[in-house]
Design a protein around this motif. Sequence first.
Motif, mmCIF file in Angstrom:
data_model
loop_
_atom_site.group_PDB
_atom_site.id
_atom_site.type_symbol
_atom_site.label_atom_id
_atom_site.label_comp_id
_atom_site.label_asym_id
_atom_site.label_seq_id
_atom_site.Cartn_x
_atom_site.Cartn_y
_atom_site.Cartn_z
ATOM 1 N N ASN A 160 -2.460 -8.874 8.126
ATOM 2 C CA ASN A 160 -2.226 -9.474 9.445
ATOM 3 C C ASN A 160 -0.755 -9.417 9.830
ATOM 4 O OD1 ASN A 160 -4.884 -10.052 9.885
ATOM 5 N ND2 ASN A 160 -4.754 -12.222 9.412
ATOM 6 N N GLN A 161 0.115 -9.630 8.859
ATOM 7 C CA GLN A 161 1.554 -9.517 9.113
ATOM 8 C C GLN A 161 1.900 -8.104 9.570
ATOM 9 O OE1 GLN A 161 2.810 -10.665 5.229
ATOM 10 N NE2 GLN A 161 2.526 -12.855 5.585
ATOM 11 N N ALA A 162 1.306 -7.128 8.909
ATOM 12 C CA ALA A 162 1.561 -5.735 9.276
ATOM 13 C C ALA A 162 1.006 -5.417 10.661
ATOM 14 C CB ALA A 162 0.937 -4.804 8.239
ATOM 15 N N THR A 166 3.036 -4.180 13.790
ATOM 16 C CA THR A 166 2.763 -2.834 14.292
ATOM 17 C C THR A 166 2.252 -2.819 15.722
ATOM 18 O OG1 THR A 166 2.244 -2.088 12.055
ATOM 19 C CG2 THR A 166 1.430 -0.729 13.870
ATOM 20 N N PHE A 167 1.250 -3.643 15.998
ATOM 21 C CA PHE A 167 0.603 -3.602 17.309
ATOM 22 C C PHE A 167 1.131 -4.660 18.273
ATOM 23 C CE2 PHE A 167 -2.615 -2.044 14.243
ATOM 24 C CZ PHE A 167 -2.762 -0.757 14.743
ATOM 25 N N GLY A 168 1.614 -5.781 17.727
ATOM 26 C CA GLY A 168 2.079 -6.863 18.581
ATOM 27 C C GLY A 168 3.551 -6.805 18.914
ATOM 28 N N LEU A 221 -2.790 -0.848 4.303
ATOM 29 C CA LEU A 221 -3.104 -2.227 3.906
ATOM 30 C C LEU A 221 -4.540 -2.616 4.275
ATOM 31 C CD1 LEU A 221 0.253 -3.944 4.880
ATOM 32 C CD2 LEU A 221 -0.638 -3.649 2.571
ATOM 33 N N CYS A 222 -5.007 -2.148 5.423
ATOM 34 C CA CYS A 222 -6.378 -2.469 5.837
ATOM 35 C C CYS A 222 -7.396 -1.572 5.143
ATOM 36 C CB CYS A 222 -6.524 -2.338 7.354
ATOM 37 S SG CYS A 222 -5.662 -3.614 8.289
ATOM 38 N N SER A 223 -6.955 -0.355 4.826
ATOM 39 C CA SER A 223 -7.776 0.600 4.082
ATOM 40 C C SER A 223 -9.145 0.763 4.746
ATOM 41 C CB SER A 223 -7.897 0.131 2.630
ATOM 42 O OG SER A 223 -8.557 1.090 1.842
ATOM 43 N N ASN A 224 -10.186 0.651 3.968
ATOM 44 C CA ASN A 224 -11.551 0.799 4.503
ATOM 45 C C ASN A 224 -12.279 -0.534 4.592
ATOM 46 O OD1 ASN A 224 -11.828 0.315 1.808
ATOM 47 N ND2 ASN A 224 -13.293 1.974 1.390
ATOM 48 N N LYS A 225 -11.497 -1.625 4.686
ATOM 49 C CA LYS A 225 -12.081 -2.966 4.735
ATOM 50 C C LYS A 225 -12.278 -3.391 6.192
ATOM 51 C CE LYS A 225 -9.728 -4.156 0.432
ATOM 52 N NZ LYS A 225 -8.687 -4.984 -0.216
ATOM 53 N N ALA A 232 -7.024 -7.894 11.852
ATOM 54 C CA ALA A 232 -5.821 -7.247 12.381
ATOM 55 C C ALA A 232 -5.878 -7.148 13.902
ATOM 56 C CB ALA A 232 -5.670 -5.854 11.770
ATOM 57 N N GLU A 233 -7.055 -6.843 14.425
ATOM 58 C CA GLU A 233 -7.222 -6.751 15.882
ATOM 59 C C GLU A 233 -7.036 -8.111 16.548
ATOM 60 O OE1 GLU A 233 -10.719 -5.592 19.117
ATOM 61 O OE2 GLU A 233 -10.789 -4.752 17.086
#
Length: 262
Positions: A160-162, A166-168, A221-225, A232-233
């Motif tokens: 979530n930090q990443a 990255t997006f925020g 970090l999110c990988s395939n999870k 994250a979204e």
Amino acid sequence: MSVAIEKIHQSLSPLKEEIVHHKVYKLINSIDELKVFMRYHVYAVWDFMSLLKVLQINLTCTTLPWFPVGSGATRSLINEIVAGEEADVDAFGNKKSHFEMYLDAMEQCGAATDEINSFISALKSGKTLDQAFELAGTPLAAREFVNYTFSIINSGKTHNQAAAFTFGREDLIPNMFHSIVTDLNEKFPNQISLFKYYLDRHIEVDGDQHSHLALEMTAALCSNKAAYWNEAEICSKQALLQRIKLWDGVYQELAQKEVMTA
């Protein structure tokens, strides 16, 4: 670009459009109005570094004795971003963080730095965020923005930090605002040049190389999870909503000043 990243980009697109076309930019037509904007924005410049540093803490080894942490690729990504943000080159060729460059720009145009310096000093002396806000007299919109950032920092969820980073927090400076600053710089080059340099440097570094590195980091970090990508979204949406609220705060103060001087 992965399907998951593309999905987040599409989901965030309306919020980014709202930020890029925010009504606040139309009220910034003079140095005095730019000073108000900078008073709020400097908090976002500052807490961006805290968000970056928590990623470095979680993704690399920052304690003694040293041990290798995580993957070498991720360590390389975050350390490269930290080096660029924490020790960039200012307009005079000196090594400075982007935050320090921003303070220089505020001082050049006559924007008061007492408030943000008081806030930083209070934190250095051991005060909490809320105590530092009170001592400094930080505007409510800036307080809420920083508090959300630190809720992500304190969540313990690196993905979530990443995502928030990255997006925020990726380049959200619209061409319209850059044009405003360019026009002001042509009229007042001895007062705006450092701020224009900061914006140009921010766009050059953050908008290209760092954005690419940050996407790689978040994907790793999110990988395939699926659950991580979903969180994250959500986290990224909230980060952008906080940016809109920060700009709303600037707009309200500028609009009120217009009414008072009309």
